[in-house]
Design an enzyme around this catalytic site. Sequence first.
Site, short mmCIF file in Angstrom:
data_model
loop_
_atom_site.label_atom_id
_atom_site.label_comp_id
_atom_site.label_asym_id
_atom_site.label_seq_id
_atom_site.Cartn_x
_atom_site.Cartn_y
_atom_site.Cartn_z
N HIS A 70 -41.90 -53.03 -6.12
CA HIS A 70 -41.78 -53.57 -7.46
C HIS A 70 -40.51 -54.41 -7.61
O HIS A 70 -40.56 -55.57 -8.05
CB HIS A 70 -41.77 -52.42 -8.48
CG HIS A 70 -41.72 -52.85 -9.91
ND1 HIS A 70 -42.83 -52.96 -10.70
CD2 HIS A 70 -40.67 -53.21 -10.69
CE1 HIS A 70 -42.48 -53.37 -11.91
NE2 HIS A 70 -41.16 -53.52 -11.94
N GLU A 71 -39.38 -53.83 -7.22
CA GLU A 71 -38.12 -54.55 -7.40
C GLU A 71 -37.99 -55.72 -6.42
O GLU A 71 -37.36 -56.74 -6.74
CB GLU A 71 -36.94 -53.58 -7.23
CG GLU A 71 -36.93 -52.42 -8.22
CD GLU A 71 -37.02 -52.85 -9.68
OE1 GLU A 71 -36.62 -53.99 -10.00
OE2 GLU A 71 -37.50 -52.05 -10.51
N HIS A 119 -39.43 -58.71 -8.05
CA HIS A 119 -38.44 -59.37 -8.91
C HIS A 119 -37.46 -60.17 -8.05
O HIS A 119 -37.10 -61.30 -8.38
CB HIS A 119 -37.66 -58.32 -9.71
CG HIS A 119 -38.42 -57.72 -10.85
ND1 HIS A 119 -38.95 -58.48 -11.87
CD2 HIS A 119 -38.71 -56.42 -11.13
CE1 HIS A 119 -39.54 -57.67 -12.75
NE2 HIS A 119 -39.41 -56.43 -12.32
N GLU A 161 -42.12 -59.97 -14.54
CA GLU A 161 -42.87 -58.74 -14.28
C GLU A 161 -44.16 -59.01 -13.53
O GLU A 161 -44.62 -58.18 -12.74
CB GLU A 161 -43.17 -58.03 -15.60
CG GLU A 161 -43.72 -56.63 -15.46
CD GLU A 161 -42.74 -55.64 -14.86
OE1 GLU A 161 -43.17 -54.52 -14.50
OE2 GLU A 161 -41.54 -55.96 -14.76
#
Length: 504
Positions: free
Chosen positions: A268-269, A272, A298
């Site tokens: 997830h990160e 980003h 996101e």
Amino acid sequence: MDPRASYDELIRRSREWSTLSSCSALLSWDEQTMMPPSGSSFRSEQLGLLAGLEHDRAADPRVGELLAIVEGSDLVADPESPEAVNVRELRRSFDRKTKLPRSLVEELARVTSRAQHEWVAARKARDFGRFLPWLGRVLSLKRQEADCVGAPSGDPYDALLDEYEPGATASQLSRLFDALRADLVPLVEAIAGATDRPDPAVLKGTFPVDRQKILGELVASSIGFDFDRGRLDTSAHPFCSGIAPGDCRITTRYRPDDFEESFFGVLHEVGHGLYEQGLDPDRFGTPMGASVSLGIHESQSRLWENLVGRGRPFWTHWFPIARRLFRDPLGHAEFDAFHRAINRVEPSLIRTQADEVTYNLHIIIRFDLERALLSGDLPPADLPSAWDERYRHDLGVVPPDASSGCLQDVHWSAGLIGYFPTYTLGNLYAAQLFDRATATLGDLDQSLSRGDALPLLHWLRDHIHRHARRHCPALLIQRATGSPPDPSPLVRSLRERYGPVYRL
């Protein structure tokens, strides 16, 4: 004054206050990863001073004078040129900042810095009462901010939402969310009634943290995260901070009895981080070197976490590697059992641990509650009971305490009112982008099965990252996918992927 000289001065000033902002970002990163607890009080003073300095420079009347000279000149004749985009977005930022007094900006920085530390302590102690006065102070300051900024709709929530998702309104989001909910409810009910369910036992056991770190870094590097320009650390709440060109920092958290939390948190990160690293470093400090919105940001994290990271093609390559790293729990596991287990659907208390199908219910609850908190319809003292009731009604679960209930997220302590709905927007955008990329690239599944994610990354670089703030979020999605923001690709994707998992 010559428009070109005025423009150059604007860019110099923009880069100056962006550098101040990067200093604040570095201090915030340190606050959440390395700083001893006793540093909290002075750190809030540091952040408050930097916020005030940045605000003074960004709201300097000279900026307005320079904008007036450049606007309407030949430099901005092409509305999609870097110059035109920079001037348009700098005007938007200037108008917002000049409506906010420096005293309010500094007080917000000080209060939210302390509130975040009180949130950590309150969460650890499972004591909402400890955080309550800080929540009240944050809400009061955010109401003042909304009043200063204003919104064409007259809804104070829209004034705060616009900072995170430019152009979006609460009424627009409500319509999108209602349409999504209408399609999701039957899917969730069908899954709940399925008799052939994934067995999570395959994921039980000990997953040494040092090996989790190895796998996380291997995967992050393989999908394009550049560790020469970034790093991975540990924090209480995972986050990504794009501090400056060549300095993007992501964090995760580890549990030796839980493989999924850290692994999917890293994916997830990293999503980003890939967006931050995909921005043009030569344009740092200008709108054409910055991300366009939190919803778009996101979309990148959710795309890599879910649409790639929970797919069979991805694990065709990575499952044998995971088995070698975690021989005790996974050494004898079968691929199908493992893949079904990481795609199981079950109502949960914690947003960051929620499955992909029910995740948006967590967001919609927060969206509704924070609107009520901001408007005053929900007194802060009543938040725990209102939270528990919504979780009972929408998800069929009740938090045993505030730590797994209304204290689980850092956002309200940080003053991020209007932030939560961008998570669901990110899910909508991600499904549209992945759908379009798959149709365009053709052999994407085969590439991912070989461990090659670069074709997808390059597609995202071309269609999202390089555009920075050239288009508003909704227009960027329409240009990249051919359709405006639409929940149907997300619902279709969930049905196609979770139908086989639950033998529907």
